[in-house]
Design a protein around this motif. Structure first.
Motif, PDB file in Angstrom:
ATOM      1  N   GLU A 299       0.836  -1.198   0.000  1.00 54.94           N
ATOM      2  CA  GLU A 299       0.000   0.000   0.000  1.00 54.94           C
ATOM      3  C   GLU A 299       0.873   1.252   0.000  1.00 54.94           C
ATOM      4  O   GLU A 299       0.612   2.203  -0.741  1.00 54.94           O
ATOM      5  CB  GLU A 299      -0.944  -0.009   1.202  1.00 54.94           C
TER       6      GLU A 299
ATOM      7  N   ARG B 274       1.404   4.576  -2.993  1.00 51.85           N
ATOM      8  CA  ARG B 274       0.989   5.946  -2.704  1.00 51.85           C
ATOM      9  C   ARG B 274       1.629   6.949  -3.643  1.00 51.85           C
ATOM     10  O   ARG B 274       2.844   6.985  -3.752  1.00 51.85           O
ATOM     11  CB  ARG B 274       1.477   6.332  -1.308  1.00 51.85           C
TER      12      ARG B 274
ATOM     13  N   VAL C  70      -4.563  11.305  -8.127  1.00 57.16           N
ATOM     14  CA  VAL C  70      -5.671  11.275  -9.088  1.00 57.16           C
ATOM     15  C   VAL C  70      -6.919  11.941  -8.495  1.00 57.16           C
ATOM     16  O   VAL C  70      -7.183  11.807  -7.300  1.00 57.16           O
ATOM     17  CB  VAL C  70      -5.998   9.804  -9.451  1.00 57.16           C
TER      18      VAL C  70
ATOM     19  N   GLY D  75      -9.820   5.623   3.209  1.00 59.94           N
ATOM     20  CA  GLY D  75      -9.280   5.113   1.949  1.00 59.94           C
ATOM     21  C   GLY D  75      -9.351   6.061   0.774  1.00 59.94           C
ATOM     22  O   GLY D  75      -9.014   5.689  -0.347  1.00 59.94           O
TER      23      GLY D  75
ATOM     24  N   LYS E 169      -6.499  10.668   2.512  1.00 56.77           N
ATOM     25  CA  LYS E 169      -6.142  11.696   3.499  1.00 56.77           C
ATOM     26  C   LYS E 169      -4.683  11.566   3.937  1.00 56.77           C
ATOM     27  O   LYS E 169      -3.941  12.546   3.948  1.00 56.77           O
ATOM     28  CB  LYS E 169      -7.091  11.619   4.708  1.00 56.77           C
ATOM     29  N   THR E 170      -4.271  10.345   4.285  1.00 59.60           N
ATOM     30  CA  THR E 170      -2.880  10.136   4.694  1.00 59.60           C
ATOM     31  C   THR E 170      -1.928  10.475   3.554  1.00 59.60           C
ATOM     32  O   THR E 170      -0.889  11.115   3.753  1.00 59.60           O
ATOM     33  CB  THR E 170      -2.669   8.660   5.112  1.00 59.60           C
ATOM     34  N   THR E 171      -2.298  10.053   2.364  1.00 64.28           N
ATOM     35  CA  THR E 171      -1.476  10.327   1.189  1.00 64.28           C
ATOM     36  C   THR E 171      -1.293  11.838   1.011  1.00 64.28           C
ATOM     37  O   THR E 171      -0.185  12.305   0.764  1.00 64.28           O
ATOM     38  CB  THR E 171      -2.150   9.718  -0.064  1.00 64.28           C
TER      39      THR E 171
ATOM     40  N   TYR F 139     -14.538   8.624  -5.522  1.00 64.24           N
ATOM     41  CA  TYR F 139     -13.963   8.770  -6.862  1.00 64.24           C
ATOM     42  C   TYR F 139     -14.904   8.188  -7.913  1.00 64.24           C
ATOM     43  O   TYR F 139     -15.619   7.223  -7.643  1.00 64.24           O
ATOM     44  CB  TYR F 139     -12.605   8.047  -6.942  1.00 64.24           C
TER      45      TYR F 139
ATOM     46  N   ARG G 218      -8.213   2.982  -2.040  1.00 59.92           N
ATOM     47  CA  ARG G 218      -7.615   1.895  -1.253  1.00 59.92           C
ATOM     48  C   ARG G 218      -8.259   0.558  -1.621  1.00 59.92           C
ATOM     49  O   ARG G 218      -7.574  -0.459  -1.759  1.00 59.92           O
ATOM     50  CB  ARG G 218      -7.752   2.136   0.252  1.00 59.92           C
TER      51      ARG G 218
HETATM   52  P1  ADP Z   1      -7.060   7.578   4.059  1.00 59.65           P
HETATM   53  O1  ADP Z   1      -5.951   8.190   4.852  1.00 59.65           O
HETATM   54  O2  ADP Z   1      -8.064   8.593   3.583  1.00 59.65           O
HETATM   55  O3  ADP Z   1      -7.714   6.421   4.737  1.00 59.65           O
HETATM   56  P2  ADP Z   1      -4.907   6.793   2.261  1.00 59.65           P
HETATM   57  O4  ADP Z   1      -4.278   8.099   1.983  1.00 59.65           O
HETATM   58  O5  ADP Z   1      -4.234   5.891   3.228  1.00 59.65           O
HETATM   59  O6  ADP Z   1      -6.435   6.991   2.698  1.00 59.65           O
HETATM   60  O7  ADP Z   1      -5.079   6.059   0.837  1.00 59.65           O
HETATM   61  C1  ADP Z   1      -5.227   4.674   0.725  1.00 59.65           C
HETATM   62  C2  ADP Z   1      -4.502   4.136  -0.482  1.00 59.65           C
HETATM   63  O8  ADP Z   1      -5.197   4.580  -1.645  1.00 59.65           O
HETATM   64  C3  ADP Z   1      -3.074   4.635  -0.609  1.00 59.65           C
HETATM   65  O9  ADP Z   1      -2.191   3.547  -0.497  1.00 59.65           O
HETATM   66  C4  ADP Z   1      -2.947   5.214  -1.996  1.00 59.65           C
HETATM   67  O10 ADP Z   1      -2.100   4.414  -2.762  1.00 59.65           O
HETATM   68  C5  ADP Z   1      -4.305   5.121  -2.597  1.00 59.65           C
HETATM   69  N1  ADP Z   1      -4.806   6.450  -2.988  1.00 59.65           N
HETATM   70  C6  ADP Z   1      -5.593   7.259  -2.232  1.00 59.65           C
HETATM   71  N2  ADP Z   1      -5.911   8.362  -2.912  1.00 59.65           N
HETATM   72  C7  ADP Z   1      -5.325   8.273  -4.117  1.00 59.65           C
HETATM   73  C8  ADP Z   1      -5.305   9.117  -5.278  1.00 59.65           C
HETATM   74  N3  ADP Z   1      -5.983  10.262  -5.317  1.00 59.65           N
HETATM   75  N4  ADP Z   1      -4.588   8.705  -6.348  1.00 59.65           N
HETATM   76  C9  ADP Z   1      -3.935   7.535  -6.323  1.00 59.65           C
HETATM   77  N5  ADP Z   1      -3.923   6.689  -5.271  1.00 59.65           N
HETATM   78  C10 ADP Z   1      -4.607   7.042  -4.174  1.00 59.65           C
END
Ligand code: ADP
Length: 334
Positions: free
Chosen positions: A16, A20, A28, A61, A64-66, A180, A217
């Motif tokens: 995962e 990222r 995206v 998913g 947000k973390t990304t 999305y 995710r």
């Molecule tokens: P959250 O923190 O909102 O739960 P994450 O930031 O952990 O979500 O994202 C989960 C996974 O989805 C990441 O490993 C990332 O690879 C993928 N991801 C999330 N948003 C995008 C995006 N806009 N474009 C490409 N991949 C994304």
């Protein structure tokens, strides 16, 4: 390359992380949030100051973390990661805040789950870059002020509404992440498939994307399950038929509903006659935490037009009955 077979098999978390996107350009969708955030960061760079605090809200998913990682990367700043549930005492927060480097980005996931005293300490830290450390107890307690280096807080929450007003107000920028579209998820999948060295045709991408609950995710996770299926069945080329067979096996239905989504709808229709029923009653019926049903299952079901929120409780929409293969009650308004 941890994504290509042959190297020691990485666990899912490593995968995962490797998928990222590392900058706003590769991120995206979410065009509005991306543009706004990029402006906030650019302005901070011109002013040579740390960026305003950023609040990101949306179901799990969605990135947000990304985005928090991207904020740190774009500001060329180190990143510290913690979460609301990990901060139960004000002292836990004080320890983190007092060890931040100047300009550091602090990411607090599930910020709505922080304890009240920690939250109050955070107000002052966000506003004045200062905390009061209380030493001693009762009448003899004294507050020692501690200056903090300027930092940027990136808070994440599944729903901005869960946050108390005073905390919400202290963020200079709030970005709401939306589910999305299928074509955006196809882009996420294309990028991941390339990094994982997988051969997927465009109908295959569409099939996986349409079962991904609007969530990157989940899209990446389903892609890995399809990859496993292809590997075991010695099929190098992933198409729509292969993807749908694999995903049927994992109980992800054609509309992307997973087991929790379906059990919520099923309970709503069969145990409560389609509602209205209170959220917590519904959660008990499916054996889940109220918050999980509210923040994980419900937003997607509402968006899909399967579940409705009314002042008297949750109701099953006509489509929910049809999707589950049940007959809606005669008096159901269509
Ligand atoms: P959250 O923190 O909102 O739960 P994450 O930031 O952990 O979500 O994202 C989960 C996974 O989805 C990441 O490993 C990332 O690879 C993928 N991801 C999330 N948003 C995008 C995006 N806009 N474009 C490409 N991949 C994304």
């Amino acid at each position: 390359n941890p994504l290509v077979a042959g190297t020691s098999e990485p666990d899912e978390r490593v995968l995962e992380a490797a998928l990222r996107p590392k900058n706003l350009h590769d991120f995206v969708g979410q065009q509005r949030v991306r543009e706004q955030l990029s402006l906030v960061l650019e302005a901070a760079r011109i002013r040579e100051r740390t960026s305003d605090h950023v609040l990101l809200s949306g179901p799990p998913g969605l990135g947000k973390t990304t985005l928090a990682m991207i904020v740190a990367a774009e500001m060329n700043a180190p990143l510290r990661i913690s979460s609301g549930p990990a901060i139960q005492h004000a002292g836990d927060l004080a320890a983190i805040l007092s060890s931040l480097a100047e300009g550091e980005v602090l990411f607090l996931d599930e910020i709505h789950r922080m304890s009240r005293p920690a939250e109050e300490m955070l107000y002052m830290a966000m506003e004045d870059f200062r905390v009061d450390i209380v030493v001693g107890k009762g009448a003899g307690a004294t507050a020692i002020p501690l200056e903090l280096p300027p930092f940027t807080l990136v808070g994440a929450t599944t729903r901005a509404g869960l946050l108390p007003g005073p905390l919400r107000d202290r963020f200079g920028f709030t970005g709401h992440l939306e589910f999305y579209s299928i074509s955006e998820l196809e882009l996420v999948l294309r990028r991941s498939a390339m990094l994982m060295d997988l051969k997927v045709n465009s109908a295959g991408f569409t099939e996986i994307a349409s079962r991904s609950r609007g969530t990157p995710r989940i899209a990446n996770r389903l892609l890995r399950r399809v990859r496993d299926w292809a590997l075991v069945h010695r099929n190098e080329h992933i198409d729509a038929t292969l993807a749908s067979r694999a995903l049927d096996m994992y109980e992800v239905d054609a509309r992307g509903l997973d087991r929790l989504d379906r059990s919520v709808l099923h309970a709503l229709c069969t145990k409560f006659g389609g509602g209205p029923v209170g959220l917590s009653t519904l959660a008990i019926a499916v054996g889940e935490e109220t918050e999980t049903v509210e923040t994980v299952a419900e937003p997607f079901l509402v968006r899909e037009g399967l579940l409705g929120r009314t002042p008297r409780g949750r109701i099953a929409m006509p489509d929910a009955w049809i999707h589950l293969g049940l007959t809606p009650p005669e008096d159901m308004p269509l």
